[in-house]
Write a protein that holds these residues in place. Structure first.
Motif, PDB file in Angstrom:
ATOM      1  N   TRP A   3       0.839  -1.215   0.000  1.00 18.04           N
ATOM      2  CA  TRP A   3       0.000   0.000   0.000  1.00 18.04           C
ATOM      3  C   TRP A   3       0.866   1.254   0.000  1.00 18.04           C
ATOM      4  O   TRP A   3       0.546   2.248  -0.640  1.00 18.04           O
ATOM      5  N   TYR A   6      -2.410   3.968  -6.965  1.00 15.78           N
ATOM      6  CA  TYR A   6      -3.795   3.720  -6.538  1.00 15.78           C
ATOM      7  C   TYR A   6      -4.625   4.998  -6.635  1.00 15.78           C
ATOM      8  O   TYR A   6      -5.750   4.994  -7.140  1.00 15.78           O
ATOM      9  N   LEU A  64     -12.784   8.641  -5.529  1.00 14.67           N
ATOM     10  CA  LEU A  64     -12.760   8.843  -4.076  1.00 14.67           C
ATOM     11  C   LEU A  64     -12.973  10.306  -3.702  1.00 14.67           C
ATOM     12  O   LEU A  64     -13.482  10.609  -2.627  1.00 14.67           O
ATOM     13  N   GLY A 116      -7.269   2.637   9.003  1.00 13.07           N
ATOM     14  CA  GLY A 116      -7.012   2.230   7.606  1.00 13.07           C
ATOM     15  C   GLY A 116      -7.518   3.293   6.660  1.00 13.07           C
ATOM     16  O   GLY A 116      -8.174   3.014   5.663  1.00 13.07           O
ATOM     17  N   GLY A 141      -6.185   5.309   4.465  1.00 10.95           N
ATOM     18  CA  GLY A 141      -5.622   5.651   3.156  1.00 10.95           C
ATOM     19  C   GLY A 141      -5.233   7.122   3.156  1.00 10.95           C
ATOM     20  O   GLY A 141      -4.575   7.610   4.081  1.00 10.95           O
ATOM     21  N   GLU A 167      -3.424   5.389   9.776  1.00 10.20           N
ATOM     22  CA  GLU A 167      -3.079   4.635   8.565  1.00 10.20           C
ATOM     23  C   GLU A 167      -1.640   4.148   8.723  1.00 10.20           C
ATOM     24  O   GLU A 167      -0.768   4.925   9.100  1.00 10.20           O
ATOM     25  N   PRO A 168      -1.372   2.852   8.439  1.00  4.29           N
ATOM     26  CA  PRO A 168      -0.010   2.349   8.676  1.00  4.29           C
ATOM     27  C   PRO A 168       0.982   2.580   7.537  1.00  4.29           C
ATOM     28  O   PRO A 168       2.192   2.538   7.765  1.00  4.29           O
ATOM     29  N   ASP A 215      -0.968   0.780  12.698  1.00  2.41           N
ATOM     30  CA  ASP A 215      -1.722  -0.425  12.331  1.00  2.41           C
ATOM     31  C   ASP A 215      -3.009  -0.399  13.166  1.00  2.41           C
ATOM     32  O   ASP A 215      -2.968  -0.075  14.370  1.00  2.41           O
ATOM     33  N   ALA A 216      -4.133  -0.775  12.565  1.00  3.36           N
ATOM     34  CA  ALA A 216      -5.406  -0.734  13.304  1.00  3.36           C
ATOM     35  C   ALA A 216      -5.440  -1.757  14.433  1.00  3.36           C
ATOM     36  O   ALA A 216      -6.322  -1.706  15.291  1.00  3.36           O
ATOM     37  N   ALA A 256     -13.687   2.744   5.780  1.00  2.00           N
ATOM     38  CA  ALA A 256     -14.284   2.405   4.490  1.00  2.00           C
ATOM     39  C   ALA A 256     -13.271   1.539   3.749  1.00  2.00           C
ATOM     40  O   ALA A 256     -12.318   2.051   3.163  1.00  2.00           O
ATOM     41  N   PHE A 257     -13.434   0.216   3.901  1.00  2.00           N
ATOM     42  CA  PHE A 257     -12.582  -0.750   3.192  1.00  2.00           C
ATOM     43  C   PHE A 257     -11.141  -0.764   3.682  1.00  2.00           C
ATOM     44  O   PHE A 257     -10.267  -1.288   2.990  1.00  2.00           O
ATOM     45  N   GLY A 258     -10.861  -0.212   4.863  1.00  2.00           N
ATOM     46  CA  GLY A 258      -9.493  -0.221   5.369  1.00  2.00           C
ATOM     47  C   GLY A 258      -9.266  -1.374   6.338  1.00  2.00           C
ATOM     48  O   GLY A 258     -10.203  -1.921   6.927  1.00  2.00           O
ATOM     49  N   ALA A 259      -8.042  -1.746   6.518  1.00  2.00           N
ATOM     50  CA  ALA A 259      -7.540  -2.610   7.590  1.00  2.00           C
ATOM     51  C   ALA A 259      -8.060  -4.054   7.570  1.00  2.00           C
ATOM     52  O   ALA A 259      -7.275  -5.004   7.465  1.00  2.00           O
ATOM     53  N   PHE A 273      -6.983  -6.918   5.193  1.00  2.00           N
ATOM     54  CA  PHE A 273      -5.544  -7.020   4.929  1.00  2.00           C
ATOM     55  C   PHE A 273      -4.780  -7.660   6.082  1.00  2.00           C
ATOM     56  O   PHE A 273      -3.546  -7.650   6.089  1.00  2.00           O
ATOM     57  N   VAL A 274      -5.515  -8.183   7.052  1.00  2.00           N
ATOM     58  CA  VAL A 274      -4.855  -8.820   8.200  1.00  2.00           C
ATOM     59  C   VAL A 274      -5.451 -10.216   8.411  1.00  2.00           C
ATOM     60  O   VAL A 274      -6.633 -10.448   8.137  1.00  2.00           O
TER      61      VAL A 274
END
Ligand SMILES: C[S@@+](CC[C@H](N)C(=O)[O-])C[C@H]1O[C@@H](n2cnc3c(N)ncnc32)[C@H](O)[C@@H]1O
Length: 285
Positions: free
Chosen positions: A41, A48, A56, A91, A93, A112-113, A138-139, A155-158, A161-162
């Motif tokens: 990311w 992106y 967005l 997350g 972005g 956001e990481p 990191d969340a 919104a679609f974060g974190a 992806f873990v």
């Protein structure tokens, strides 16, 4: 010879195609996968945002590619309440959603990481003149006090992806005050049974919905370059309830006729028939 880059059923993410050895549903080291995906990311932030930045917006709050906006859905509560609240995005972005909230007078903080995304957020702050306070985190491990937030969202974060989204829910529950709200959107779990294709070619299930192996792109040494993790609907419910949160609602946004845009596997053709996004609203009671 099998070239994973030629497989039409998955959309490739890696920016190092020469290193790609496998792309598909496979068991991986979850810890390494999560760290590698944050790196991805970070490196891919500019590309992106070049691809999706227009959809967005710089200071817009959309929950999903279907286009549902917080301004219409009020999933975080009404604006009068939010203006008295401490709000955290995880997350985030480039923090477009938090920037919209700040433009409405809400004290939103973003986390956001990925360093590349944090830098992109600073650029959007400068371009819009709307500054979003940002912590790089990191969340699953937020540098925030227990009970310090009224509302947390992504919104679609974190979560996708873990390997341990339970840890995200637990950490959010820790930073929320009693009565606080946690709202998240994710890829609709049903979508995992279908190819990553927004056209009619993406309408035939090609794998089991119950197969929890993550989608991962790996190199010749088996190291993950990018990964996304699947949770079924019941898994999401179990994860949230297990963190002591109460589910107050779910939204499956329908594809609006006026939205003609395509975003990866999301688009009007398949969106007319299948859900693409799941939004879950929860409270710490
Ligand atoms: C699809 S973007 C969502 C952000 C924004 N709403 C958007 O649509 O661009 C996914 C974000 O999740 C972040 N992410 C990945 N792993 C994470 C983790 N372990 N904790 C928090 N965020 C993570 C990524 O860095 C990325 O910025």
């Amino acid at each position: 010879m099998h070239d994973p880059a030629d497989d039409p059923t998955t959309r490739k993410h890696t920016d190092e195609p020469g290193r790609l050895a496998e792309a598909g549903y496979q068991h991986v080291d979850g810890g390494q996968a999560a760290a590698a995906t944050i790196d991805w990311w970070s490196r891919s932030a500019a590309e992106y945002l070049a691809d999706h930045g227009e959809q967005l917006g710089a200071a817009d709050f959309r929950w999903c590619p279907e286009g549902l906006r917080e301004a219409d859905a009020h999933l975080l509560g009404d604006l009068a309440q939010l203006r008295r609240a401490q709000v955290l995005e995880v997350g985030a972005g480039a923090a477009q959603c938090s920037r919209w909230l700040r433009a409405q007078g809400v004290a939103a903080l973003a986390s956001e990481p990925a360093a590349g995304m944090v830098a992109a957020a600073a650029q959007l702050d400068a371009a819009t003149g709307i500054e979003v306070p940002m912590v790089q985190a990191d969340a699953r491990s937020l540098p925030l006090a227990t009970g310090s937030m009224d509302v947390v969202f992504t919104a679609f974060g974190a979560l996708s992806f873990v390997p341990d989204p339970q840890q995200v829910h637990a950490e959010v529950a820790r930073v929320l005050r009693p009565g606080g709200r946690w709202v998240f959107s994710v890829t609709h779990p049903l979508r995992w049974a279908f190819p990553d294709d927004p056209t009619s070619a993406g309408l035939t299930a090609h794998r089991s919905y119950f197969d929890r192996r993550p989608y991962a792109e790996t190199d010749t040494e088996g190291r993950v370059l990018y990964a996304e993790f699947h949770r079924t609907l019941a898994d999401h419910v179990r994860d949230v309830v297990g963190a002591g949160l109460t589910i107050t609602g779910m939204v499956e946004p329908e594809w609006p006729a006026e939205n003609t845009t395509v975003w990866g596997g999301w688009g009007p053709e398949r969106g007319a028939l299948l859900p693409g996004t799941l939004i879950v609203t929860t409270e710490l009671r």
